[in-house]
Design a protein around this motif. Structure first.
Motif, short mmCIF file in Angstrom:
data_model
loop_
_atom_site.label_atom_id
_atom_site.label_comp_id
_atom_site.label_asym_id
_atom_site.label_seq_id
_atom_site.Cartn_x
_atom_site.Cartn_y
_atom_site.Cartn_z
N ILE A 97 0.84 -1.20 0.00
CA ILE A 97 0.00 0.00 0.00
C ILE A 97 0.87 1.24 0.00
N PHE A 98 0.45 2.22 -0.79
CA PHE A 98 1.20 3.46 -0.93
C PHE A 98 1.38 4.13 0.44
N ILE A 99 2.61 4.46 0.76
CA ILE A 99 2.93 5.07 2.05
C ILE A 99 2.95 6.58 1.89
N PRO A 100 2.32 7.32 2.80
CA PRO A 100 2.26 8.79 2.68
C PRO A 100 3.64 9.41 2.46
N GLU A 101 3.72 10.30 1.46
CA GLU A 101 4.96 11.01 1.17
C GLU A 101 4.61 12.36 0.55
N ASP A 102 5.57 12.97 -0.14
CA ASP A 102 5.41 14.35 -0.60
C ASP A 102 4.10 14.59 -1.37
N TRP A 103 3.75 13.64 -2.26
CA TRP A 103 2.54 13.82 -3.07
C TRP A 103 1.32 14.02 -2.20
N SER A 104 1.10 13.09 -1.26
CA SER A 104 -0.12 13.17 -0.45
C SER A 104 -0.05 14.31 0.56
N PHE A 105 1.15 14.63 1.04
CA PHE A 105 1.29 15.76 1.97
C PHE A 105 0.93 17.07 1.25
N THR A 106 1.45 17.23 0.02
CA THR A 106 1.13 18.43 -0.76
C THR A 106 -0.36 18.51 -1.05
N PHE A 107 -0.91 17.34 -1.34
CA PHE A 107 -2.35 17.27 -1.60
C PHE A 107 -3.15 17.77 -0.40
N PHE A 108 -2.78 17.30 0.79
CA PHE A 108 -3.52 17.72 1.98
C PHE A 108 -3.30 19.20 2.28
N GLU A 109 -2.10 19.67 1.98
CA GLU A 109 -1.84 21.10 2.17
C GLU A 109 -2.73 21.93 1.25
N GLY A 110 -2.90 21.44 0.00
CA GLY A 110 -3.77 22.15 -0.94
C GLY A 110 -5.21 22.14 -0.49
N ILE A 111 -5.68 20.99 -0.02
CA ILE A 111 -7.04 20.90 0.50
C ILE A 111 -7.23 21.84 1.67
N SER A 112 -6.18 21.96 2.49
CA SER A 112 -6.28 22.80 3.70
C SER A 112 -6.44 24.27 3.36
N ARG A 113 -6.10 24.65 2.14
CA ARG A 113 -6.31 26.05 1.73
C ARG A 113 -7.77 26.31 1.37
N HIS A 114 -8.56 25.25 1.29
CA HIS A 114 -9.98 25.40 0.97
C HIS A 114 -10.72 25.86 2.23
N PRO A 115 -11.68 26.75 2.12
CA PRO A 115 -12.41 27.21 3.31
C PRO A 115 -13.05 26.06 4.07
N ASP A 116 -13.07 26.18 5.41
CA ASP A 116 -13.67 25.12 6.23
C ASP A 116 -15.11 24.86 5.83
N THR A 117 -15.82 25.90 5.44
CA THR A 117 -17.24 25.74 5.10
C THR A 117 -17.45 24.87 3.87
N GLY A 118 -16.38 24.71 3.09
CA GLY A 118 -16.50 23.85 1.91
C GLY A 118 -16.61 22.38 2.26
#
Length: 1082
Positions: A97-118
């Motif tokens: 199984i794919f182990i969390p690394e730069d790709w998924s961390f960057t992905f979560f950082e991008g999602i985190s820029r989305h407003p909480d209300t979204g």
């Protein structure tokens, strides 16, 4: 002494030591206990004990190597929004199984820029969830209503569930609740799914779809074809996180095929206000990535962008191969800080030499620009029309264009999906389109117009020319800007002195000798010319400033009425298709006054944001006599107005009317009126006679219940035809070569009729073959030639000759020859005729359904060559011959051989709606080599030419037909032939039983028969006159609601025409009507 939990830990670890598969099975066993409420607490305690044992008893041991799993604490303390007691997520990781690394961390950082209300209280799906950490973290941070994690890897889903329990339950197995009193188990679930298959199967819709999806093609093309199961190898299951296979999308060439498929699947899953958030590697380039979304109808917003190192476990050799085979260059960078991109080939070489390469990584948020319409388009394409997905382009720089084109494509998609055939429309125009125009005038301009007061034409140029031909005025005054469309001789001939200043209501000797004088635009100058010249018809427009009030229009109405002239006003420049349309003086007048019978308004629709040269026109009048004649003249001179043009502008009108409440606009409607004898010029006697043979014009929109009297084929249209039509409208930036069907027409003529490429010098195109035939008749008139029509092979074409006042003769044919003209008959008939123009249809003859064989047509052409005849060879009704032995196929290799008589030449006419099964969508062409024919089409400004969208469709279909490579089209053609042959056999048998003498057809969509047993008889119990060839059609229509074509249409004394290309329901109803009529009479 060893406790039970310690013993259980040792058993668990011993099983895990054996292999990765064994470790997975041990973990799967624990998961089964976690799913069970009764054993859940103990199972969670076991995982806690295993973690502590590995950390304390074997702190230096690599757990992944020894036990084939490991626990990992993923820190979340830097992210706002998490509860204070949630410092990290506890994750179980496996080698498969794919182990969390730069790709998924960057992905979560991008999602985190989305407003909480979204996210809060929303339904979210994560694609490629892997071990589930992102899904769990989203639920922990934003408290969505539900998060569904999906992954194609079955082992990943099992581990994701384990991770969910690890974080939803405390070390003691108790539920960890948020401030709403819910645990992660209430908010998160995981399922095995190939992208969004699970959501489709469960009929789920989502507010957000997020994903981090593989974007490199697997170096081993066969690898991705393996069956994905939990028993597959660890290496294969892990590769699913890095690589993708070919998906059948144009984006495959950039490694983005899987993202493209996820995007298209997401369109049907997300709610209208929903969004996609995807993690996209920058290797293909930003423009390529953004176009992937924009061409599918998404607005794009980049949430986050960074650089990441190229993963060492991902082979980029597939990208090198793509660069090798295309001109595209991928974007890599040497190290993390370099600004200059390098290609995949250079990056691969640098990586192999020990260097470090990186690439951009972006998180994109995408939302549908017009959700409901884009969803409709996507549904259509996914419903059996996958082949046209690559042609779709919903990216627009101009929002006004998007607002017009996307709703239209949605209407088109819905129409193509619902219709099994392209409908037959009246010569007066589509009933729906006329209704919409009348509704627009009634609602927006308060004009009590009815559809019966509207006639549709291909263009205002055709409208103006046909009106002038209908009345044949000695002198017409025409706005200078409108004369460019009229025949040259009309605008170059000087008006006869005797006609100037006279108030004669007679017409000219011929509608080919109308004299036109150019008029200025200003109404006061037009009135001055009216007084001096006294023309019988005035065609004009008004200056901008004069359109602001009704004064100028009323002035023209009064001035023309005072001298007995008809007024034709062009209002094209002043009609706005808008929800806030500006008004003008003409519309203001019509809202409060009936339109005088001598006045007519023309409006050409050419103003649209998308298809700049797509034109259609409509005429508004309250003169029923004129409207009826104009519709019939259209049937004679150009056939039908293109339904694609009517559909497009109909969609624009529909958008303006769809939100209106009709009960708020219940104005009294004004119906058109018949014109009695008056001081105005009337329709000429010869014109009226020519139009008398047109039988299927209906202005009242109340067609017969059972229509068996039209030319189109209403059998089911193959999917390939629908795809080609949709592509023609959907594509953007099409080159001229892509909409030029002439090369395919040349191939079609050679493969079907044996006409060599070298014969044809020019190919001319039109909406219909009738329009082209009209221009050839005018050329015959100019040459003082004589048209020769074999009886039983011309239908309404004789009406064309009458309408254009051509000299013509009917060549008698015999019922014993099935009304086919023989070479001997033609030889005898052409003797003594100067400048003969011979009309020959074939291989299929309309309306009899007979066939000319290759030997027969060769003999006929030899006779025509002998007499120096110009030949019009009409293949428009061919392509549906029933015989499978090919006896009807022609070999016209010698068609262009030199003749002693230099006037011999052949013009080949073709109409592809029959052979390509496009039904009501018509298309005509003429292949010619003779200078007279070429000049006839080049000097034809009113020739209704097909729009580029239609030319694209025809080009594609012809290519498929000639190549015989597309099974759907070829098979569809064979199915239609079988249906028509079976229908012909059924109808022949029925007609014979009902007292009709039948000419049995061999091809095509029609046949003829004579009601010999009915002549001289009356309908039982009715005081009607005895039945004869003149009233048999009317009697059938009156007593059975069945409409057929009479002998005046077929041109064969006593023989009527029956159409075979009907829907099953209409054909069955027709048969019942014929039986009923037999019972009523015999």
């Amino acid at each position: 002494m060893t406790t039970s939990i310690e013993a259980e830990v040792k058993v668990f670890l011993e099983q895990c030591k054996v292999s990765g598969d064994s470790a997975y099975n041990a973990i799967k066993g624990v998961l089964e206990r976690l799913h069970n409420v009764d054993t859940r607490v103990d199972a969670r305690k076991l995982l806690t004990a295993v973690e502590k044992y590995v950390q304390k008893q074997e702190p230096g041991v690599d757990s992944m190597s020894l036990y084939h799993f490991r626990f990992h604490d993923l820190s979340l303390t830097d992210y706002e929004g998490f509860r204070e007691n949630r410092q990290s997520l506890k994750l179980l990781e496996l080698p498969s199984i794919f182990i969390p690394e730069d790709w998924s961390f960057t992905f979560f950082e991008g999602i985190s820029r989305h407003p909480d209300t979204g996210f809060r209280d929303r339904d979210v799906t994560e694609l490629g969830c892997g071990n589930g950490w992102v899904s769990i973290a989203m639920a922990e941070r934003w408290l969505p209503r539900k998060v569904i994690g999906l992954d194609i890897n079955p082992r990943a889903i099992k581990v994701a569930w384990v991770n969910l329990y690890l974080n939803a339950l405390s070390d003691d197995g108790l539920s960890v609740l948020d401030h709403e009193g819910k645990s992660l188990l209430d908010r998160v679930e995981f399922h095995v799914s190939d992208l969004l298959a699970y959501c489709r199967e469960q009929n789920l819709t989502m507010d957000l779809i997020v994903g981090c999806i593989p974007q490199i093609l697997n170096p081993d093309p066969t690898a991705m074809s393996k069956l994905v199961s939990e028993n597959a190898s660890e290496e294969f299951l892990y590769s699913l996180s890095n690589y993708c296979g070919l998906q059948g999308f144009v984006e495959d060439q950039f490694g983005l095929g899987l993202v493209a498929r996820a995007t298209e699947e997401g369109i049907s899953i997300i709610r209208p206000t929903g969004k996609l958030i995807f993690n996209i590697g920058g290797r293909p380039g930003q423009a390529v990535t953004e176009r992937l979304f924009s061409r599918r109808g998404f607005h794009i917003k980049k949430l986050w962008q960074t650089r990441v190192n190229q993963a060492a476990d991902t082979d980029i050799l597939a990208l090198v191969e793509i660069e090798k085979n295309t001109r595209h260059r991928f974007e890599f960078f040497m190290g993390r800080v370099s600004e200059e991109p390098i290609s995949a080939r250079t990056a691969w070489a640098f990586l192999k030499s020990g260097g470090e390469i990186s690439h951009g990584l972006s998180v994109y948020e995408c939302r549908l620009r017009m959700p409901n319409q884009v969803k409709t388009i996507s549904k259509f394409l996914n419903n059996g029309f996958h082949d046209t997905r690559g042609a779709l382009d919903l990216s627009f720089k101009d929002e006004a264009v998007a607002e017009e084109k996307i709703p239209f494509l949605a209407h088109l998609a819905r129409g193509l999906e619902d219709l099994s055939y392209f409908p037959h429309e009246s010569p007066a125009g589509s009933c729906r389109f006329r209704n919409l125009i009348a509704g627009f005038m009634r609602i927006y301009h308060h004009i009590p117009l009815t559809p019966a007061s509207v006639v549709i034409l291909p263009s205002r140029a055709v409208a103006i020319e046909n009106i002038l031909r209908l009345y044949s005025p000695r002198l017409a005054l025409v706005d200078a800007a409108l004369t460019r469309w009229l025949p040259k001789k009309w605008i170059t001939a000087l008006p006869a002195q005797a006609h100037i200043g006279t108030n004669s209501i007679g017409s000219s000797k011929s509608n080919n000798s109308v004299t036109v004088v150019e008029a200025p635009r200003r109404s006061d100058l037009v009135v001055q010319l009216l007084k001096n010249l006294k023309p019988q018809i005035v065609v004009t427009s008004l200056a901008d400033y004069e359109m602001r009030t009704s004064t100028a229009f009323e002035l023209l109405l009064n001035a023309t009425a005072s001298i007995g002239a008809r007024l034709i006003l062009d209002m094209s420049e002043y009609l706005e298709l808008s929800s806030l349309p500006g008004t003008n003086g003409v519309l203001q007048y019509l809202s409060s006054h009936p339109m005088p019978l001598h006045a007519t308004v023309i409006c050409g629709l050419l103003k649209n944001q998308v298809y700049s040269d797509l034109e259609v026109a409509f005429v508004m009048s309250e003169n029923r006599t004129l409207l009826n004649a104009l519709a019939k003249a259209g049937d004679v001179t150009y056939g039908r107005t293109a339904i694609s043009s009517q559909f497009y502008y109909g969609c624009l009108f529909h958008e303006l009317l769809s939100f209106q409440l009709p009960e708020r606009h219940t104005n009294e409607q004004r119906l058109p009126r018949e014109e009695e004898a008056s001081e105005y010029i009337s329709i000429s006697r010869s014109t009226a006679e020519a139009l008398s043979g047109v039988e299927n014009v209906n202005l009242d929109q109340r067609p017969p219940t059972i229509c068996m009297d039209f030319d189109e084929n209403l059998l089911q249209v193959p999917a390939a035809v629908k795809v080609s039509v949709f592509e023609g409208f959907a594509r953007q930036n099409i080159s001229d070569d892509e909409i030029d069907p002439r090369p395919e027409i040349l191939e079609y003529l050679e493969s079907t009729f044996g006409v060599p490429h070298s014969y044809t010098k020019e190919i001319f195109l039109s909406d219909t073959s009738t329009s082209l035939f009209t221009k050839l008749v005018l050329a015959c008139v100019e040459e003082n030639g004589t048209l020769v029509f074999p009886m039983g092979s011309c239908g309404t074409l004789v009406s064309v000759a009458k309408f254009l006042e051509a000299d013509f003769r009917i060549l008698p044919t015999k019922v014993s020859d099935s009304f086919k003209a023989t070479a001997g008959q033609i030889d005898s008939f052409l003797t003594g005729i100067k400048k003969p123009w011979m009309y020959i249809p074939g291989p299929t003859i309309n309306p009899t359904g007979q066939l000319y064989t290759n030997s027969e047509i060769s003999e006929i052409l030899s006779i025509c060559k002998k007499y120096g005849a110009r030949v019009i060879l009409n293949t428009s009704f061919s392509g549906l011959e029933y015989s499978e032995n090919g006896s009807w196929k022609w070999d016209l290799k010698q068609i262009g051989t030199e003749s002693e008589n230099s006037t011999y030449a052949v013009a080949i006419l073709g109409g592809l709606s029959t052979g390509l099964m496009t039904g009501g969508i018509e298309f005509g062409f003429s292949a010619v080599a003779d200078a007279v024919f070429i000049e006839a089409f080049k000097d034809a400004p009113t020739l209704s030419r097909p729009h580029g969208t239609l030319k694209y469709s025809i080009k594609k279909l012809l290519g498929l037909l000639v190549s015989q490579k597309f099974d759907d089209l070829v098979a569809g053609l064979e199915v239609q032939k079988k249906i028509l042959q079976h229908r012909a056999e059924q109808l022949c048998k029925l007609l014979k039983e009902c007292g009709w003498d039948v000419v049995e057809p061999l091809g095509g969509t029609s046949m003829v028969a004579t009601p010999s047993a009915f002549y001289g008889k009356c309908v039982k119990g009715e005081s009607t006159e005895a039945l004869c060839s003149e009233n048999i059609r009317d009697a059938l229509l009156k007593f059975t609601d069945l409409s057929i074509s009479s002998s005046s249409w077929t041109g064969i004394p006593n023989y009527c025409r029956f159409m075979l290309g009907l829907t099953d329901e209409v054909f069955a109803a027709s048969c019942r009507a014929l039986l009923r009529f037999k019972e009523l009479v015999l």
